[in-house]
Design an enzyme around this catalytic site. Structure first.
Site, short mmCIF file in Angstrom:
data_model
loop_
_atom_site.label_atom_id
_atom_site.label_comp_id
_atom_site.label_asym_id
_atom_site.label_seq_id
_atom_site.Cartn_x
_atom_site.Cartn_y
_atom_site.Cartn_z
N ALA A 225 -15.05 -1.96 -10.52
CA ALA A 225 -16.03 -1.69 -11.46
C ALA A 225 -17.28 -1.13 -10.97
O ALA A 225 -17.85 -0.13 -11.77
CB ALA A 225 -16.25 -2.86 -12.35
N SER B 56 0.79 -1.34 -0.15
CA SER B 56 0.10 0.05 -0.14
C SER B 56 0.90 1.29 -0.11
O SER B 56 1.83 1.59 0.94
CB SER B 56 -0.84 0.07 1.06
N SER C 267 -0.78 3.88 0.73
CA SER C 267 -1.29 5.14 1.47
C SER C 267 -0.33 5.90 2.47
O SER C 267 -0.62 6.97 2.82
CB SER C 267 -2.52 4.49 2.16
N ARG D 297 -20.96 -12.48 -13.57
CA ARG D 297 -20.35 -11.09 -13.48
C ARG D 297 -21.36 -10.04 -14.47
O ARG D 297 -21.61 -8.75 -13.95
CB ARG D 297 -18.83 -10.96 -13.99
N TYR E 83 -1.52 1.11 -10.73
CA TYR E 83 -0.36 2.07 -10.73
C TYR E 83 1.04 1.21 -10.30
O TYR E 83 1.94 2.14 -10.25
CB TYR E 83 -0.54 2.90 -9.47
N ARG F 55 -16.50 -11.58 -18.31
CA ARG F 55 -16.03 -12.79 -18.63
C ARG F 55 -17.06 -13.92 -18.30
O ARG F 55 -16.98 -15.03 -18.95
CB ARG F 55 -14.60 -13.26 -17.89
N LYS G 41 -13.64 -3.63 2.81
CA LYS G 41 -14.74 -2.30 2.48
C LYS G 41 -16.02 -2.68 2.97
O LYS G 41 -16.85 -2.04 2.87
CB LYS G 41 -14.34 -2.27 0.95
N ASP H 12 -13.41 6.69 -2.95
CA ASP H 12 -13.03 6.17 -4.40
C ASP H 12 -13.91 6.70 -5.57
O ASP H 12 -13.20 7.25 -6.34
CB ASP H 12 -13.07 4.61 -4.58
N GLY I 102 -3.86 4.76 -12.17
CA GLY I 102 -4.11 4.38 -10.75
C GLY I 102 -3.73 5.42 -9.60
O GLY I 102 -4.28 5.35 -8.55
#
Length: 279
Positions: free
Chosen positions: A137, A21, A23, A161, A221, A157, A72, A109, A242
């Site tokens: 997404a 991370s 952060s 989903r 990123y 895919r 989350k 986010d 990112g």
């Protein structure tokens, strides 16, 4: 009342795995720029099973937490309330401990994505494509709900989903059309392409970048650039990274946790760039 700069205050990022991370780099850079000498920001390896115990041990010196996967959604039952933004995607990446002892969750986010796109000149878009259908997404869909006036095509895919993305579209009031991942190269012709897949997933699409690409938002990123982002840039397209997302969502976290605004965006961005360059 905003805490004094020298008053000991703590914050941290939790998740599993967490060693990668950035952060701590971003938040510590913000504290230094803001003169918050008494503030500290750490990282802790915490999974879903350990999360309630971690919360139980927190003292009054704690100002806030950043949360990454897989926490989350797991954190929501531990909170006293969450924002409408967090509720829209059932995901909290920010917890602020208020002066009266409440634990309030938010999701930075989504506005972070909107801010990163705005920084690159995109405030409204007619249509967009999303590569992938995971948790990121759904945040991308929520961001597009604020700026996209037309259809969003999601390339996925599996039928499972696909069903999830349809449900998110209905919930967020976004017009979503599902397409098969086998046709993902078609996504690259959209006015805005948001790649939300793990590292390496879009590498095979790099050869299909059109001669005049528009804007790619690649949420990765590290490693950077991805093969898709590198070829996109080579052909003259705009690329949002990112790191752009990470910095903008962290800016909002710093402002909420410290009560100081604006947070030092450029100092945080430069710190992140240096950390990535150093490996």
């Amino acid at each position: 009342m905003t805490p004094g700069a020298n008053e000991p205050r703590r914050a941290a990022v939790l998740g599993s795995p967490i060693a990668h991370s950035l952060s701590p780099v971003l938040h510590r850079a913000a504290y230094e720029a803001l003169g918050l000498s008494g503030w500290s920001y750490d990282r802790f390896e915490v999974d879903e099973a350990a999360l309630p115990g971690f919360f139980a041990d927190l003292g009054p010196e704690w100002a806030g937490l950043s949360l990454t996967m897989p926490l989350k959604r797991a954190v929501i039952p531990l909170l006293d309330g969450i924002s409408e933004t967090a509720a829209s995607v059932d995901a909290v990446n920010t917890v602020v401990f208020t002066e009266d002892g409440r634990r309030v969750g938010d999701n930075t986010d989504i506005p972070g994505m909107v801010a990163a796109l705005r920084e690159h000149g995109i405030e409204e878009i007619g249509s967009a494509a999303i590569l992938g259908a995971g948790a990121t997404a759904s945040s991308a869909l929520a961001a597009l709900a604020r700026i996209c006036t037309g259809e969003v095509v999601a390339y996925v895919r599996s039928e499972a989903r696909a069903a999830e993305m349809r449900q998110w579209g209905e919930r967020l009031d976004v017009e979503v059309r599902i397409a098969d991942w086998a046709d993902a190269a078609e996504a690259l012709h959209a006015p805005l392409v948001i790649a939300t897949t793990p590292a390496g997933t879009t590498d095979a699409l790099a050869a299909a970048v059109p001669e005049r690409p528009t804007t790619l938002f690649d949420v990765l990123y590290d490693p950077w650039p991805t093969e898709l982002a590198a070829r996109w840039s080579m052909f003259g397209g705009a690329v949002v990274s990112g790191l752009d997302l990470l910095v903008h969502q962290a800016v909002l976290q710093v402002e909420q946790m410290t009560g100081r605004s604006p947070a030092p965006l450029e100092a945080m961005r430069h710190a992140g760039e240096r950390a990535l360059a150093a490996g």
